[in-house]
Enzyme design. Structure first.
Site, PDB file in Angstrom:
ATOM      1  N   ASN A  86       0.581  -0.917   0.198  1.00 29.56           N
ATOM      2  CA  ASN A  86      -0.138  -0.005   0.234  1.00 29.56           C
ATOM      3  C   ASN A  86       0.977   1.323   0.298  1.00 29.56           C
ATOM      4  OD1 ASN A  86       0.793   0.249   2.469  1.00 29.56           O
ATOM      5  ND2 ASN A  86      -0.925   0.774   4.171  1.00 29.56           N
ATOM      6  N   PHE A 129       3.159   3.052   2.189  1.00 25.80           N
ATOM      7  CA  PHE A 129       2.571   3.740   3.433  1.00 25.80           C
ATOM      8  C   PHE A 129       4.125   3.583   3.315  1.00 25.80           C
ATOM      9  CE2 PHE A 129       2.743   3.633   7.896  1.00 25.80           C
ATOM     10  CZ  PHE A 129       2.998   5.358   8.436  1.00 25.80           C
ATOM     11  N   TYR A 147       2.558  -2.511  18.197  1.00 25.26           N
ATOM     12  CA  TYR A 147       3.444  -3.264  16.988  1.00 25.26           C
ATOM     13  C   TYR A 147       4.101  -4.814  17.961  1.00 25.26           C
ATOM     14  CZ  TYR A 147       7.452  -4.450  13.579  1.00 25.26           C
ATOM     15  OH  TYR A 147       7.897  -4.554  13.228  1.00 25.26           O
ATOM     16  N   HIS A 189      15.322   3.341   4.346  1.00 26.98           N
ATOM     17  CA  HIS A 189      15.104   5.104   4.238  1.00 26.98           C
ATOM     18  C   HIS A 189      15.390   5.529   5.316  1.00 26.98           C
ATOM     19  CE1 HIS A 189      12.373   8.188   3.936  1.00 26.98           C
ATOM     20  NE2 HIS A 189      11.901   7.301   2.421  1.00 26.98           N
ATOM     21  N   ARG A 226      15.257   4.257  13.011  1.00 24.92           N
ATOM     22  CA  ARG A 226      16.121   3.174  13.739  1.00 24.92           C
ATOM     23  C   ARG A 226      17.573   3.592  13.776  1.00 24.92           C
ATOM     24  NH1 ARG A 226      14.335  -2.261  10.661  1.00 24.92           N
ATOM     25  NH2 ARG A 226      12.959  -0.489   9.487  1.00 24.92           N
ATOM     26  N   VAL A 235      -3.335  -5.084   2.562  1.00 22.64           N
ATOM     27  CA  VAL A 235      -3.831  -6.248   3.227  1.00 22.64           C
ATOM     28  C   VAL A 235      -4.746  -6.765   4.178  1.00 22.64           C
ATOM     29  CG1 VAL A 235      -1.501  -7.402   2.628  1.00 22.64           C
ATOM     30  CG2 VAL A 235      -1.816  -7.003   4.729  1.00 22.64           C
ATOM     31  N   SER A 287       4.207  -4.309   7.171  1.00 24.13           N
ATOM     32  CA  SER A 287       3.692  -3.709   8.232  1.00 24.13           C
ATOM     33  C   SER A 287       4.937  -2.195   7.841  1.00 24.13           C
ATOM     34  CB  SER A 287       4.429  -4.820   9.198  1.00 24.13           C
ATOM     35  OG  SER A 287       3.682  -3.843  11.099  1.00 24.13           O
TER      36      SER A 287
HETATM   37  O1  LIG Z   1      18.892   7.544  17.646  1.00 24.32           O
HETATM   38  C1  LIG Z   1      19.415   6.779  18.116  1.00 24.32           C
HETATM   39  C2  LIG Z   1      18.076   5.857  17.721  1.00 24.32           C
HETATM   40  C3  LIG Z   1      17.597   4.618  18.541  1.00 24.32           C
HETATM   41  N1  LIG Z   1      18.649   4.347  19.678  1.00 24.32           N
HETATM   42  C4  LIG Z   1      18.490   3.111  20.497  1.00 24.32           C
HETATM   43  O2  LIG Z   1      18.720   2.141  19.490  1.00 24.32           O
HETATM   44  C5  LIG Z   1      17.681   0.835  20.218  1.00 24.32           C
HETATM   45  C6  LIG Z   1      17.709   0.750  18.539  1.00 24.32           C
HETATM   46  O3  LIG Z   1      16.189   1.136  18.067  1.00 24.32           O
HETATM   47  P1  LIG Z   1      15.464   1.402  16.768  1.00 24.32           P
HETATM   48  O4  LIG Z   1      14.864   2.627  16.611  1.00 24.32           O
HETATM   49  O5  LIG Z   1      16.672   1.104  15.572  1.00 24.32           O
HETATM   50  O6  LIG Z   1      15.188  -0.167  17.022  1.00 24.32           O
HETATM   51  P2  LIG Z   1      14.629  -1.037  18.135  1.00 24.32           P
HETATM   52  O7  LIG Z   1      15.511  -2.121  18.181  1.00 24.32           O
HETATM   53  O8  LIG Z   1      14.057  -0.468  19.200  1.00 24.32           O
HETATM   54  O9  LIG Z   1      13.775  -2.024  17.439  1.00 24.32           O
HETATM   55  C7  LIG Z   1      13.815  -2.569  16.021  1.00 24.32           C
HETATM   56  O10 LIG Z   1      14.409  -3.475  15.487  1.00 24.32           O
HETATM   57  C8  LIG Z   1      13.506  -5.125  15.668  1.00 24.32           C
HETATM   58  C9  LIG Z   1      12.381  -4.432  14.665  1.00 24.32           C
HETATM   59  O11 LIG Z   1      11.444  -5.542  14.733  1.00 24.32           O
HETATM   60  C10 LIG Z   1      11.725  -3.805  14.995  1.00 24.32           C
HETATM   61  O12 LIG Z   1      10.421  -3.543  13.622  1.00 24.32           O
HETATM   62  C11 LIG Z   1      12.894  -2.625  14.761  1.00 24.32           C
HETATM   63  O13 LIG Z   1      11.373  -1.538  15.507  1.00 24.32           O
HETATM   64  C12 LIG Z   1      17.249   1.066  21.403  1.00 24.32           C
HETATM   65  O14 LIG Z   1      17.580   0.868  22.251  1.00 24.32           O
HETATM   66  C13 LIG Z   1      17.272   2.716  20.985  1.00 24.32           C
HETATM   67  O15 LIG Z   1      16.915   3.712  21.809  1.00 24.32           O
HETATM   68  C14 LIG Z   1      19.882   5.718  19.555  1.00 24.32           C
HETATM   69  O16 LIG Z   1      20.396   5.334  20.946  1.00 24.32           O
HETATM   70  N2  LIG Z   1      20.010   6.561  19.372  1.00 24.32           N
END
Ligand SMILES: O=c1ccn([C@@H]2O[C@H](COP(=O)(O)OP(=O)(O)O[C@H]3OC[C@@H](O)[C@H](O)[C@H]3O)[C@@H](O)[C@H]2O)c(=O)[nH]1
Length: 471
Positions: A288, A290, A399, A435, A440, A313, A329
């Protein structure tokens, strides 16, 4: 008295009226040029001539031949040409009408067999034919008929190749040998290099023709302006049709699978699409858009094994497939937290729809789950038999819990309906097509490093993650 009136008239005429007067004068001039010659037996009213109605030099064109021009005994025409200087010689160069000035040089071709016998012979009075002659020997509109006149045989000549009448080249029709200034022995009615002037009677026709040609040119230009962008689009389309695809293996009918990839235009899904396409399978991508992008799969568009469907979906989908990869998703925290209800729907209703499809068509289904099913884990690293530590009402719950329900449904369908399912808990992914603003940690760090900014570490910085490179 008269001069006073004239003076008043002149002072009263403003610029607009002057234009109108000039227009009327021009019209009158043209009308005069094309008007019938009284008593000449010829009708110059532009209509299709017939053998019965045709007079000497039928039609306006016929007057262009020397024979027609030199017809004796014709009473003077209605003439308004005193309004303008003569076009050849005299004050022709001062003519207010440039088009008329040009007319001193012939600009269109007189078809030979339409000039009439008079034109060919150049004799004063032109040739005259018995009635009905024009039906056989003379093409319609050609020749002239004078009742009871002597029959003149149609002269034989070889016509030179005639340039197009619209191209401005004139066929030169010269008098015959021994006539006018042509020396005896100079045979043939056409002598190259013999210039002749159009009789005045042609100037009106030349003017009308010039105006017509001008109009045609403008229309042609306009059409060209419209058509050119369309041509450009066709060229682009042709280019896309002839584009080269990445190398694709050939698989036999037996080995080739029909595969559906939901979220196939996303970062992970598009790499999976590439792999399965190159392995020679038939791939249908559903997205889709998004977070997915067409650009990620555009290199397959048009390939006979590839299909792209813009579809959410959350709505049911009816396709015939052998395998389903369910990746649809949002995955990054900013994206899935943007619309938590939609995230829940996608992971619950969307997964239910795909499982229903798998059951109906007997397909195997793989669910792309996540490390987030462990929530805030108390065990590191997490093994598959660890059940997790999830807050069901926390900010990430849409999620985390969405994926947990999805896993539960897969196993329910497997146990109850015998659907073949696989679940992959994907950890932190990164790689090409990710992206830039994914949000992340990897993309954030890379972006900050490229901009020369300090890297932001959330919390205490003691957290750990398992990373996975995808390409
Ligand atoms: O700029 C940032 C971004 C994130 N982080 C930290 O880095 C870690 C990773 O965070 P991310 O946002 O990259 O991803 P997450 O681990 O929380 O979840 C991700 O990983 C598993 C996938 O299946 C998920 O879909 C995705 O959301 C977290 O502890 C977060 O707090 C930072 O310290 N600085």
């Amino acid at each position: 008295m008269v001069s006073k009136a004239l003076l008043r008239l002149v002072s009263a005429v403003n610029r607009r009226r002057m234009k109108l007067l000039l227009g009327i004068a021009l019209f009158a001039y043209v009308a005069c040029e094309c008007a019938p010659v009284a008593g000449g037996g010829a009708s110059f009213i532009p209509r299709r001539p017939s053998a019965e109605t045709a007079g000497p030099g039928v039609g306006r064109r016929a007057l262009c031949g020397p024979g027609a021009a030199l017809q004796p005994g014709l009473p003077p025409r209605r003439d308004l040409r005193f309004l303008f200087p003569p076009f050849s010689g005299g004050f022709g160069h001062l003519s207010p009408f440039p088009l008329l000035r040009q007319s001193t040089q012939p600009t269109w071709t007189q078809p030979l067999d339409r000039l009439g016998p008079g034109a060919e012979t150049g004799r004063p009075g032109g040739g005259s034919l018995a009635p009905g002659r024009g039906d056989r020997g003379t093409p319609p509109g050609g020749g002239s008929a004078v009742l009871g006149g002597p029959r003149v045989p149609r002269p034989q000549f070889t016509a030179p190749s005639l340039p197009s009448p619209t191209r401005g080249t004139a066929v030169q029709v010269a008098p015959r040998a021994g006539e006018g200034d042509v020396p005896a022995g100079d045979s043939g009615p056409f002598r190259a290099g013999t210039p002749w002037r159009h009789p005045r009677s042609c100037r009106g026709a030349v003017l009308v023709k010039s105006i017509q040609e001008n109009g045609e040119l403008k229309i042609e230009r306009k059409i060209e302006e419209i058509v050119e962008p369309l041509r450009e689009k066709i060229r682009d389309l042709e280019k896309s049709f002839t584009q080269k695809y990445p190398p694709v293996k050939f698989l036999s009918e037996k080995d080739r699978k029909r595969i559906l990839i939901t979220g196939g235009a996303g970062f992970v899904g598009s790499h999976l699409t590439d792999k399965l396409m190159m392995d020679g399978h038939e791939v249908t991508v559903v997205d889709n858009f998004f977070t997915g992008r067409k650009r990620n799969v555009e290199h397959w568009i048009g390939h006979e094994n590839f299909e792209l469907i813009n579809h959410d979906v959350v709505e049911p989908l009816y396709v015939e497939v052998d395998q389903i990869y369910h990746l649809a998703s949002p995955a990054s925290p900013p994206n899935y937290m943007y619309n938590p209800i939609k995230t829940l729907k996608t992971n619950t209703i969307g997964t239910l729809n795909m499982l229903g499809l798998a059951k109906r068509v007997g397909a195997r289904l793989l669910l792309a789950s996540t490390s987030e099913v462990y929530g805030d884990p108390e065990v590191h690293p997490q093994s598959e038999d660890y059940w997790g530590h999830v807050n069901p009402i926390g900010p990430r719950a849409c999620y985390d819990e969405g994926k947990r329900v999805a896993e539960t449904m897969c196993y329910a369908y497997m146990k109850q309906e015998g659907v073949e399912v696989r679940v992959a808990r994907i950890f932190n992914t990164f790689g090409p097509r990710m992206h830039m603003n994914d949000g992340r940690v990897v993309s954030n760090f890379i972006l900050q490093a490229l901009q020369g900014e300090p890297l932001t570490v959330y919390g205490s910085g003691s957290q750990t993650r398992a990373f996975q490179y995808v390409r």
